[in-house]
Design a protein around this motif. Sequence first.
Motif, mmCIF file in Angstrom:
data_model
loop_
_atom_site.group_PDB
_atom_site.id
_atom_site.type_symbol
_atom_site.label_atom_id
_atom_site.label_comp_id
_atom_site.label_asym_id
_atom_site.label_seq_id
_atom_site.Cartn_x
_atom_site.Cartn_y
_atom_site.Cartn_z
ATOM 1 N N PHE A 66 0.747 -1.179 0.177
ATOM 2 C CA PHE A 66 0.075 -0.176 -0.237
ATOM 3 C C PHE A 66 0.760 1.276 0.144
ATOM 4 O O PHE A 66 0.582 2.087 -0.596
ATOM 5 N N ASP A 67 1.873 1.372 0.722
ATOM 6 C CA ASP A 67 2.825 2.478 0.922
ATOM 7 C C ASP A 67 3.465 2.864 -0.515
ATOM 8 O O ASP A 67 3.317 3.935 -1.116
ATOM 9 N N GLN A 68 3.970 1.756 -1.304
ATOM 10 C CA GLN A 68 4.365 2.078 -2.712
ATOM 11 C C GLN A 68 3.385 2.322 -3.721
ATOM 12 O O GLN A 68 3.687 3.163 -4.542
ATOM 13 N N ALA A 69 2.346 1.700 -3.396
ATOM 14 C CA ALA A 69 1.274 2.304 -4.294
ATOM 15 C C ALA A 69 0.889 3.747 -3.960
ATOM 16 O O ALA A 69 0.417 4.351 -5.056
ATOM 17 N N LYS A 70 0.555 4.005 -3.162
ATOM 18 C CA LYS A 70 0.343 5.445 -2.708
ATOM 19 C C LYS A 70 1.449 6.385 -3.218
ATOM 20 O O LYS A 70 0.898 7.277 -3.824
ATOM 21 N N GLN A 71 2.462 5.970 -3.138
ATOM 22 C CA GLN A 71 3.691 6.858 -3.675
ATOM 23 C C GLN A 71 3.454 7.004 -5.129
ATOM 24 O O GLN A 71 3.854 8.032 -6.081
ATOM 25 N N GLN A 72 3.243 5.967 -5.739
ATOM 26 C CA GLN A 72 2.983 5.882 -7.198
ATOM 27 C C GLN A 72 1.756 6.635 -7.863
ATOM 28 O O GLN A 72 2.114 7.609 -8.833
ATOM 29 N N LEU A 73 0.660 6.653 -7.002
ATOM 30 C CA LEU A 73 -0.336 7.444 -7.276
ATOM 31 C C LEU A 73 -0.159 8.872 -7.001
ATOM 32 O O LEU A 73 -0.449 9.731 -7.831
ATOM 33 N N ASP A 74 0.619 9.425 -6.099
ATOM 34 C CA ASP A 74 0.943 10.811 -5.874
ATOM 35 C C ASP A 74 1.659 11.041 -7.005
ATOM 36 O O ASP A 74 1.750 12.099 -7.304
ATOM 37 N N ALA A 75 2.833 10.413 -7.293
ATOM 38 C CA ALA A 75 3.586 10.800 -8.600
ATOM 39 C C ALA A 75 2.836 10.831 -9.747
ATOM 40 O O ALA A 75 2.942 11.777 -10.688
ATOM 41 N N ALA A 76 1.722 10.024 -10.112
ATOM 42 C CA ALA A 76 0.996 10.180 -11.128
ATOM 43 C C ALA A 76 0.133 11.882 -11.169
ATOM 44 O O ALA A 76 -0.067 12.298 -12.114
ATOM 45 N N SER A 77 -0.320 11.952 -9.749
ATOM 46 C CA SER A 77 -1.023 13.147 -9.714
ATOM 47 C C SER A 77 -0.482 14.344 -9.996
ATOM 48 O O SER A 77 -0.845 15.499 -10.367
ATOM 49 N N ALA A 78 1.080 14.346 -9.502
ATOM 50 C CA ALA A 78 1.736 15.493 -10.013
ATOM 51 C C ALA A 78 1.825 15.718 -11.395
ATOM 52 O O ALA A 78 2.026 17.014 -11.687
ATOM 53 N N LEU A 79 1.274 14.801 -12.337
ATOM 54 C CA LEU A 79 1.356 15.040 -13.846
ATOM 55 C C LEU A 79 -0.163 15.673 -14.251
ATOM 56 O O LEU A 79 -0.327 16.168 -15.338
ATOM 57 N N GLY A 80 -1.116 15.448 -13.538
ATOM 58 C CA GLY A 80 -2.359 15.814 -13.589
ATOM 59 C C GLY A 80 -3.371 15.123 -12.920
ATOM 60 O O GLY A 80 -3.395 14.261 -12.286
ATOM 61 N N ASP A 81 -4.714 15.514 -13.188
ATOM 62 C CA ASP A 81 -5.837 14.637 -12.745
ATOM 63 C C ASP A 81 -6.528 13.639 -13.673
ATOM 64 O O ASP A 81 -6.267 13.852 -15.037
ATOM 65 N N HIS A 82 -6.708 12.522 -13.116
ATOM 66 C CA HIS A 82 -7.416 11.483 -14.051
ATOM 67 C C HIS A 82 -8.215 10.673 -13.045
ATOM 68 O O HIS A 82 -7.929 10.464 -11.748
ATOM 69 N N TYR A 83 -9.400 10.158 -13.661
ATOM 70 C CA TYR A 83 -10.370 9.166 -12.930
ATOM 71 C C TYR A 83 -9.784 8.004 -12.134
ATOM 72 O O TYR A 83 -9.888 7.774 -11.034
ATOM 73 N N LEU A 84 -8.919 7.550 -12.982
ATOM 74 C CA LEU A 84 -8.127 6.359 -12.529
ATOM 75 C C LEU A 84 -7.349 6.435 -11.322
ATOM 76 O O LEU A 84 -7.679 5.651 -10.403
ATOM 77 N N ILE A 85 -6.621 7.755 -11.171
ATOM 78 C CA ILE A 85 -6.147 7.983 -9.689
ATOM 79 C C ILE A 85 -7.095 8.116 -8.484
ATOM 80 O O ILE A 85 -6.859 7.113 -7.697
ATOM 81 N N HIS A 86 -8.239 8.472 -8.647
ATOM 82 C CA HIS A 86 -9.424 8.511 -7.710
ATOM 83 C C HIS A 86 -9.698 7.130 -7.337
ATOM 84 O O HIS A 86 -9.957 6.844 -6.239
ATOM 85 N N CYS A 87 -10.146 6.536 -8.454
ATOM 86 C CA CYS A 87 -10.745 4.969 -8.257
ATOM 87 C C CYS A 87 -9.520 4.235 -7.624
ATOM 88 O O CYS A 87 -9.893 3.418 -6.952
ATOM 89 N N LEU A 88 -8.265 4.197 -8.109
ATOM 90 C CA LEU A 88 -7.380 3.270 -7.365
ATOM 91 C C LEU A 88 -7.052 3.529 -6.010
ATOM 92 O O LEU A 88 -6.534 2.903 -5.002
ATOM 93 N N LEU A 89 -6.956 4.987 -5.696
ATOM 94 C CA LEU A 89 -6.965 5.588 -4.277
ATOM 95 C C LEU A 89 -8.318 4.888 -3.362
ATOM 96 O O LEU A 89 -7.692 4.393 -2.352
#
Length: 293
Positions: A66-89
């Motif tokens: 979970f910690d690595q997954a959260k870091q990965q999603l934070d890195a993706a969020s830095a590029l912009g917003d996307h529905y997949l980011i919120h769904c995976l969070l």
Amino acid sequence: MTKHTIDLHTPEFQRTFLEMMLLEELTETYNAEAIETLVTRGETRFPDDPFFPAMRAYPLIREGEFDQAKQQLDAASALGDHYLIHCLLGALSDDAGFTFEAEQHYLRAIERFPNVPMTQRAIAIHYFHRKFYGEAGLHLMHYVRLTGFNEETVPMLLDFFQVYDEIPLEMNDELLKAAIGYLNANPRNPHAHSLYASICSHRVDMLVKGKPDQDTLDDETIHMLLEVEEHGMWSATYDDSEDQMFRAMFADYVDNVILPNTSKFYVYRLRLRYWYHRLTHRVTGGYADSSIR
């Protein structure tokens, strides 16, 4: 004469292709190696797109990292917003046991991307698991409106109808019309017949509850009961699943609903029809005339 062709090498087409391939892996039987390969291609071609780095989080969530997954999603969020980011969070929070936090992520996804089917599907499943069936039904219906009846939405609806029977009449009307269209387009699909039978059964419940003091059934209620019987039989006829779920459901309906309210002779004739159609279907693959009336 003008000849029109689609250029498969356009960036838009290639990105859509990669996205579709990756979304197919959002299942319990995901292929981590395939995700890695497709994500690498996507990040190479579209380095500013948050979708591809967000997809890297999915195998990590499935494996409990979970910690690595959260870091990965934070890195993706830095590029912009996307529905997949919120769904995976939301999925990450769900799997980690933070139910309220998960709900907030799913609601945020719907707020920002209300017409993306995946957001409606994600929160419908979330509410269903929490047994918030009214909320689950609301988002499930929105999901069905966006995607139509298909091999994914129909089983979800069947699961929903097994546990929830307080569907408003106007929603039942809408479902009934859509189910008839789906059934006419898929006449040999046991899910299509079972879905239609389930919606008719719920309509019977509503009609009976709406007239609690009426001793005899009206014509519509009788018609709906006959439809439940007929299409329960056809769902069992075409059932080729390993667990034979639709056959078991039809047998249970005959024993516990039809037999106590009719006669042994009526049930004998019904079972005779069923076995005749089963044999016909097995030998010829044919489909006798049982069109929706």
